[in-house]
Design a protein around this motif. Structure first.
Motif, PDB file in Angstrom:
ATOM      1  N   GLN A 175      22.702  46.805  30.969  1.00 52.79           N
ATOM      2  CA  GLN A 175      22.037  46.624  32.255  1.00 52.79           C
ATOM      3  C   GLN A 175      22.488  45.349  32.935  1.00 52.79           C
ATOM      4  O   GLN A 175      22.309  45.175  34.124  1.00 52.79           O
ATOM      5  N   PHE A 176      23.013  44.387  32.163  1.00 54.52           N
ATOM      6  CA  PHE A 176      23.179  43.038  32.696  1.00 54.52           C
ATOM      7  C   PHE A 176      24.634  42.598  32.696  1.00 54.52           C
ATOM      8  O   PHE A 176      24.920  41.425  32.536  1.00 54.52           O
ATOM      9  N   LEU A 177      25.575  43.525  32.837  1.00 55.93           N
ATOM     10  CA  LEU A 177      26.985  43.135  32.885  1.00 55.93           C
ATOM     11  C   LEU A 177      27.338  42.681  34.309  1.00 55.93           C
ATOM     12  O   LEU A 177      26.614  42.948  35.266  1.00 55.93           O
ATOM     13  N   THR A 178      28.509  42.015  34.451  1.00 57.93           N
ATOM     14  CA  THR A 178      28.973  41.633  35.781  1.00 57.93           C
ATOM     15  C   THR A 178      29.733  42.801  36.404  1.00 57.93           C
ATOM     16  O   THR A 178      30.098  43.751  35.714  1.00 57.93           O
ATOM     17  N   ILE A 179      29.975  42.709  37.714  1.00 58.13           N
ATOM     18  CA  ILE A 179      30.659  43.801  38.409  1.00 58.13           C
ATOM     19  C   ILE A 179      32.035  44.042  37.795  1.00 58.13           C
ATOM     20  O   ILE A 179      32.459  45.173  37.585  1.00 58.13           O
ATOM     21  N   ARG A 180      32.714  42.951  37.474  1.00 57.49           N
ATOM     22  CA  ARG A 180      34.060  43.102  36.896  1.00 57.49           C
ATOM     23  C   ARG A 180      34.007  43.819  35.558  1.00 57.49           C
ATOM     24  O   ARG A 180      34.844  44.654  35.246  1.00 57.49           O
ATOM     25  N   PHE A 196      37.245  51.732  34.081  1.00 55.15           N
ATOM     26  CA  PHE A 196      38.692  51.889  33.992  1.00 55.15           C
ATOM     27  C   PHE A 196      39.104  52.257  32.562  1.00 55.15           C
ATOM     28  O   PHE A 196      39.849  53.211  32.334  1.00 55.15           O
ATOM     29  N   MET A 211      42.104  46.663  40.914  1.00 53.44           N
ATOM     30  CA  MET A 211      40.719  46.240  41.097  1.00 53.44           C
ATOM     31  C   MET A 211      40.216  45.496  39.886  1.00 53.44           C
ATOM     32  O   MET A 211      39.401  44.574  39.989  1.00 53.44           O
ATOM     33  N   VAL A 212      40.684  45.920  38.719  1.00 54.22           N
ATOM     34  CA  VAL A 212      40.186  45.292  37.495  1.00 54.22           C
ATOM     35  C   VAL A 212      40.767  43.901  37.317  1.00 54.22           C
ATOM     36  O   VAL A 212      40.087  42.970  36.905  1.00 54.22           O
ATOM     37  N   LEU A 236      43.129  51.273  40.439  1.00 55.44           N
ATOM     38  CA  LEU A 236      42.015  50.847  39.582  1.00 55.44           C
ATOM     39  C   LEU A 236      42.388  49.608  38.794  1.00 55.44           C
ATOM     40  O   LEU A 236      41.601  48.659  38.663  1.00 55.44           O
ATOM     41  N   GLN A 292      40.417  43.272  45.961  1.00 52.84           N
ATOM     42  CA  GLN A 292      39.733  44.433  45.371  1.00 52.84           C
ATOM     43  C   GLN A 292      39.546  45.527  46.409  1.00 52.84           C
ATOM     44  O   GLN A 292      39.694  46.718  46.105  1.00 52.84           O
ATOM     45  N   ARG A 306      23.708  36.235  40.230  1.00 52.47           N
ATOM     46  CA  ARG A 306      22.939  37.466  40.071  1.00 52.47           C
ATOM     47  C   ARG A 306      21.543  37.164  39.558  1.00 52.47           C
ATOM     48  O   ARG A 306      21.355  36.411  38.627  1.00 52.47           O
ATOM     49  N   ASP A 358      29.115  36.226  40.234  1.00 48.73           N
ATOM     50  CA  ASP A 358      28.333  36.683  39.095  1.00 48.73           C
ATOM     51  C   ASP A 358      27.246  35.703  38.703  1.00 48.73           C
ATOM     52  O   ASP A 358      26.206  36.082  38.194  1.00 48.73           O
ATOM     53  N   GLU A 360      19.321  39.015  37.982  1.00 50.80           N
ATOM     54  CA  GLU A 360      18.755  39.541  36.745  1.00 50.80           C
ATOM     55  C   GLU A 360      19.049  38.623  35.569  1.00 50.80           C
ATOM     56  O   GLU A 360      18.326  38.579  34.598  1.00 50.80           O
ATOM     57  N   ARG A 361      20.166  37.920  35.669  1.00 52.05           N
ATOM     58  CA  ARG A 361      20.606  37.189  34.491  1.00 52.05           C
ATOM     59  C   ARG A 361      19.814  35.900  34.336  1.00 52.05           C
ATOM     60  O   ARG A 361      19.635  35.181  35.304  1.00 52.05           O
ATOM     61  N   VAL A 377      34.812  36.893  43.057  1.00 56.23           N
ATOM     62  CA  VAL A 377      33.679  37.625  42.475  1.00 56.23           C
ATOM     63  C   VAL A 377      33.206  37.012  41.166  1.00 56.23           C
ATOM     64  O   VAL A 377      32.060  37.190  40.781  1.00 56.23           O
ATOM     65  N   TYR A 430      31.771  45.978  34.655  1.00 56.61           N
ATOM     66  CA  TYR A 430      31.514  47.398  34.919  1.00 56.61           C
ATOM     67  C   TYR A 430      32.801  48.102  35.316  1.00 56.61           C
ATOM     68  O   TYR A 430      33.128  49.187  34.834  1.00 56.61           O
ATOM     69  N   LEU A 431      33.584  47.443  36.210  1.00 60.34           N
ATOM     70  CA  LEU A 431      34.848  48.039  36.643  1.00 60.34           C
ATOM     71  C   LEU A 431      35.762  48.246  35.449  1.00 60.34           C
ATOM     72  O   LEU A 431      36.385  49.293  35.283  1.00 60.34           O
ATOM     73  N   ASN A 432      35.822  47.206  34.600  1.00 60.03           N
ATOM     74  CA  ASN A 432      36.654  47.312  33.403  1.00 60.03           C
ATOM     75  C   ASN A 432      36.217  48.476  32.540  1.00 60.03           C
ATOM     76  O   ASN A 432      37.026  49.242  32.025  1.00 60.03           O
TER      77      ASN A 432
END
Lengths: 220, 669
Positions: free
Chosen positions: B643-648, B655, A144-145, A141, A153, A216, A213, A218-219, A209, B650-652
């Motif tokens: 709702q609007f965070l990045t994937i990283r 974790f 991945m972070v 994990l 990842q 995306r 971002d 939505e942003r 990645v 979210y992973l953080n």
């Protein structure tokens, strides 16, 4: 269980954790895949040893799956992937090797402290195995972070799965069906992720990645 | 197998519901669906009466729902009483809707849900494990919600539906948690297991409050009643009658089943809480009702009031039982359950009347009605009987059960605790006040709607309602009369229930002779004979009528009403709902609802009309719902960023949460 059998299991599980640390600081992709293959190999050996000591022949099938898929097929596919994506020579910028390693050690300490307390009363080998496998999961994990490259990842994700399998085989009597389905789900994940990586690359010219971002929807 | 018969009726009702999905647009669908619903309810009613008279509990386990556990069903005396209430109300609503349902614009939105709603209410009552109970409870909530929003063209209806579904979810959540506590760490869901386990005092207290919230939000105790006056009027009238007259009783059933049956011994202080909640609900319910000018909303608020009366009875029973005064507890619980039955009769009747008025005139606002006595005499007579019953006028049934509640309250000197000795007479006084206010409210409702002169043209065009609706209304009015004149018959039937809940029962009443009085405590105490009072009233009326005929001129003539000297005798100068309630508004609502009146007079010489404005504030909304709604909105807004965070990120987040939880676990002492 004899001391020798215990020592060997202990040694193999410890090796898995050590290889997780290797994964954590390796910043080039081809060696990263090699280390993952090595970790899967050690896992396969460990499962085979468990099959021996627990007298559970079906675990040999599990070991076979780990050997075929995780230490041969998946690394091979990943190699092809990074070659086709032309990212096999890139050096990834990993955020601070030193702090990451210290965090990793802290995580291993945490999982030891936790598992030794939580599992008092069950067989020693299972306790050690559970502690090591939790370490492998947490290190995966952490990887991945800290990584920004999608391929690393993916490797982190796969090593989490290695930790899960280690925990499952250490505990006696995991149903074979579960192991099979986990193995296949990992394969499917690989396929899906592989396809996605190509699509992403086609579209955005990168698999970083952090850059994805920006795209995306939505942003604002 | 009595429970099997009832379950077959439930299955048949669900079958009718499925059939209605296909058939709802056919011209004969209305009669077929409502007729079939009424017939199956009548069959289930017969089964319930057989179970009540037979007395033996009947159980059945069906291999449905959770694998290897199944769903348990059981009929005992308590379930049988509530099955009677549900199916009597269901059959009456079915018969009423045979005629009334033809006015429906969108039958496909009502027909499939009506039998399903009836089936769900039956299932709640016969459920014997937490899973079956909650599943049926949710089924009941959802089908009734679908019926509430069946006329979804107006924003008001949609708002009512939203508030209803939120409150229903809250209630189910509370019940779910209560069952979780009752099931204990082993998690057995069967009621028989919960009954045998017996939770400890702390668990009992928490579970009782959860049930009070869960069942109370469905029954409509203050301040959880907010959805009720919005949702009940929004539904078609046969559904309003079911929701107000029957579904609230199913909620009372849930409260009785869990608190009296499953929880075991309960502290007397918790009984005090229930009495207090009931008294406040009764008083505020009738005050709310007095402020209304929408006929169906007024009736819905009266449901709140009557639920308050029922909860006072139940609270008294809890307090008596906690002190070992089982005979008094039996009296209180008999009174409460008798009122449950009676309220289901007259509230269904009144909603039918309101529905008939609405169908005939298209109006629910009393200030646009008036004089309907001339165009709809039969509806008026039945509505008057229902109004007299709900106002607790002898010899009707409302009086009998409220009188029994008072008899239970009069036994309060036997309480050892001073708190109860003081609270009980106070809440009895509040009940007396709310009964008087209810009478005032129904003088207003009947007077403004049916008496006087028509306030709108629609009233003059109104026609008497159809035969099926009339039959349903007269049948219920007759039932109100029978239950009022022969209450002993009904209290005898409630004997096994009181025995089951309080380990005692009130003395068996003599029912051989119709004039034998109701003796709730003993022959030396108070007694009441509905038959004698009814006889006196009839004789007195007959004598007066005869005397008038003897003395007065037989010819009737119609003259102009005296207009107090005002030249313009417009119909708008009659008493309206608002003006009738003004004295009560000034006395009570100034404090309860912060009612204010303002008069705007134009300057001398200005020809603008003067204006009068009365404002009310609903304390439940001001103090509870609006702040809670604001808090929820604020939380939702602040959590929206996630709702609007990045994937990283979210992973953080995952974790760090995992590591944090593991650390907590490692450091846990």
């Amino acid at each position: 269980m004899s001391t020798f059998a215990f020592d060997v299991s202990h040694f193999l599980a410890g090796s898995l954790v050590l290889l997780s640390f290797f994964l954590l600081y390796q910043d080039r992709l081809p060696p990263l895949i090699n280390i993952f293959a090595a970790q899967s190999l050690v896992l396969a050996v460990s499962i085979a040893w468990q099959a021996q000591t627990q007298n559970a022949p079906h675990l040999l099938v599990t070991a076979g799956i780990a050997l075929c898929f995780k230490s041969i097929v998946i690394p091979f596919v990943l190699y092809r992937l990074i070659r086709d994506l032309r990212i096999h020579r890139t050096v990834e910028t990993v955020v601070g090797i030193g702090p990451t390693m210290i965090a990793g050690m802290a995580l291993v300490g945490l999982s030891m402290a936790l598992m030794m307390r939580a599992t008092s009363g069950i067989a020693d080998l299972a306790r050690e195995d559970l502690a090591f496998s939790l370490s492998v999961i947490l290190l995966g994990l952490l990887m991945m972070v800290t990584r920004r490259n999608a391929v690393s990842q993916v490797i982190g994700f796969m090593s989490i799965e290695n930790g899960l399998v280690l925990a499952a085989t250490g505990a006696k009597g995991m149903p074979f069906v579960v192991e099979m389905s986990v193995a296949f789900s990992v394969l499917i994940a690989l396929i899906v992720i592989g396809i996605f990586l190509f699509r992403i690359r086609e579209r955005f010219d990168t698999v970083d990645v952090a850059i994805l971002d920006r795209f995306r929807g939505e942003r604002p | 197998m009595l429970v099997g018969n009832v379950l077959l009726c439930v299955a048949a009702l669900i079958g009718v519901s499925c059939f209605a999905v296909w058939a709802c647009r056919r011209p004969w669908a209305n009669s077929a669906i409502y007729g079939a619903s009424a017939v199956f309810c009548a069959v289930a009613l017969a089964g319930a009466i057989a179970a009540l008279v037979g007395g033996a509990a009947s159980t059945l386990t069906l291999p449905l729902g959770l694998p290897w556990i199944g769903m348990h069903f059981r009929i005992d005396a308590l379930a049988a009483v509530f099955l009677c209430v549900v199916n009597l109300g269901g059959a009456a609503a079915g018969v009423f809707a045979l005629g009334y349902g033809r006015h429906e614009h969108a039958p496909q939105r009502v027909l499939p849900f009506f039998p399903a709603f009836l089936a769900a209410m039956n299932l709640v009552v016969v459920a014997d494990d937490a899973f079956a109970f909650l599943l049926s409870w949710e089924f009941m909530s959802l089908t009734s919600w679908a019926l509430v929003v069946s006329h979804d063209r107006s924003a008001e209806t949609l708002r009512a539906g939203l508030i209803y579904i939120v409150m229903a979810s809250f209630g189910t959540l509370s019940l779910l948690l209560a069952f979780g506590i009752l099931a204990g760490p082993d998690g057995h869901y069967a009621f028989s297991w919960m009954r045998a386990r017996g939770p400890n005092p702390n668990e009992t207290m928490i579970a009782m409050f959860l049930v009070l919230f869960g069942a109370g939000s469905k029954a409509g105790i203050f301040p959880l009643h907010a959805w009720l006056p919005l949702a009940h009027p929004a539904a078609p009238s046969q559904v309003s009658a079911l929701m107000s007259g029957v579904m609230t009783k199913v909620a009372v059933y849930a409260f009785v089943r869990i608190v009296f049956d499953l929880l075991g011994p309960i502290d007397w202080r918790l009984g005090m809480v229930v009495i207090g909640v009931g008294a406040v609900t009764a008083l505020l319910g009738v005050l709310y009702a007095l402020m209304q000018h929408d006929l169906k909303r007024l009736l819905a608020y009266h449901t709140v009031e009557n639920i308050g009366i029922i909860f006072v009875g139940l609270g008294l029973a809890l307090a008596f039982r906690a002190n070992g005064l089982t005979a008094a507890a039996a009296l209180a619980v008999t009174a409460a359950l008798f009122h449950v039955f009676n309220h289901s009769l007259f509230k269904s009747l009144l909603f039918f009347g309101a529905g008939a008025v609405q169908a005939a005139t298209g109006e629910r606002d009393m200030d646009r009605l008036g004089g309907l006595m001339h165009t709809m005499p039969r509806t008026a007579v039945t509505f008057l009987i229902g109004a007299a019953a709900i106002s607790a006028l002898p010899p009707l049934n409302g009086f009998a059960s409220e009188w029994l509640t008072f008899q239970a309250a009069f036994l309060s000197p036997s309480f050892p605790q001073w708190g109860l000795r003081l609270l009980t007479p106070a809440s009895a006084a509040i009940l007396a006040l709310s009964a008087a206010l209810a009478a005032a409210c129904f003088v207003k409702a009947f007077g403004v709607t049916f008496l006087g002169r028509a306030r709108s043209e629609a009233v003059n065009l109104a026609r008497e309602t159809d035969k099926a609706s009339q039959f349903a209304m007269f049948a219920l009015a007759g039932a109100c009369g029978v239950a009022g004149v022969f209450p002993g018959f009904f209290t005898n039937l409630l004997g096994p229930v009181a025995q089951f809940l309080t380990a005692a029962r009130i003395p068996a009443q003599a029912i051989a002779a119709p004039w034998s009085p109701l003796l709730p405590v003993a022959a030396s105490h108070n007694s009441y004979s509905g038959f004698v009072i009814a006889g006196c009233l009839i004789v007195a009326t007959a004598v007066v009528a005869f005397a008038i005929r003897l003395v007065a001129n037989g010819a009737s003539r119609r003259g102009a009403a005296w207009d107090c000297g005002y030249p313009d005798a417009s119909a708008m100068t009659q008493y309206t709902a608002g003006s009738f309630a003004q004295p009560i508004r000034r006395v009570f609502a100034t404090i309860a609802f912060r009612a204010r009146e303002m008069v705007f007079m134009p300057a001398p010489g200005d020809t603008a009309p003067a204006e009068f404005k009365a404002t009310l504030h609903d304390p439940a909304w001001d103090l509870l719902y609006t702040p809670v709604g604001k808090a929820v909105g604020f939380l939702a807004d602040s959590l929206n960023r996630f709702q609007f965070l990045t994937i990283r990120r979210y992973l953080n987040l995952v974790f760090l949460t995992l590591v944090f939880l593991l650390t907590v676990l490692a450091l846990w002492p």
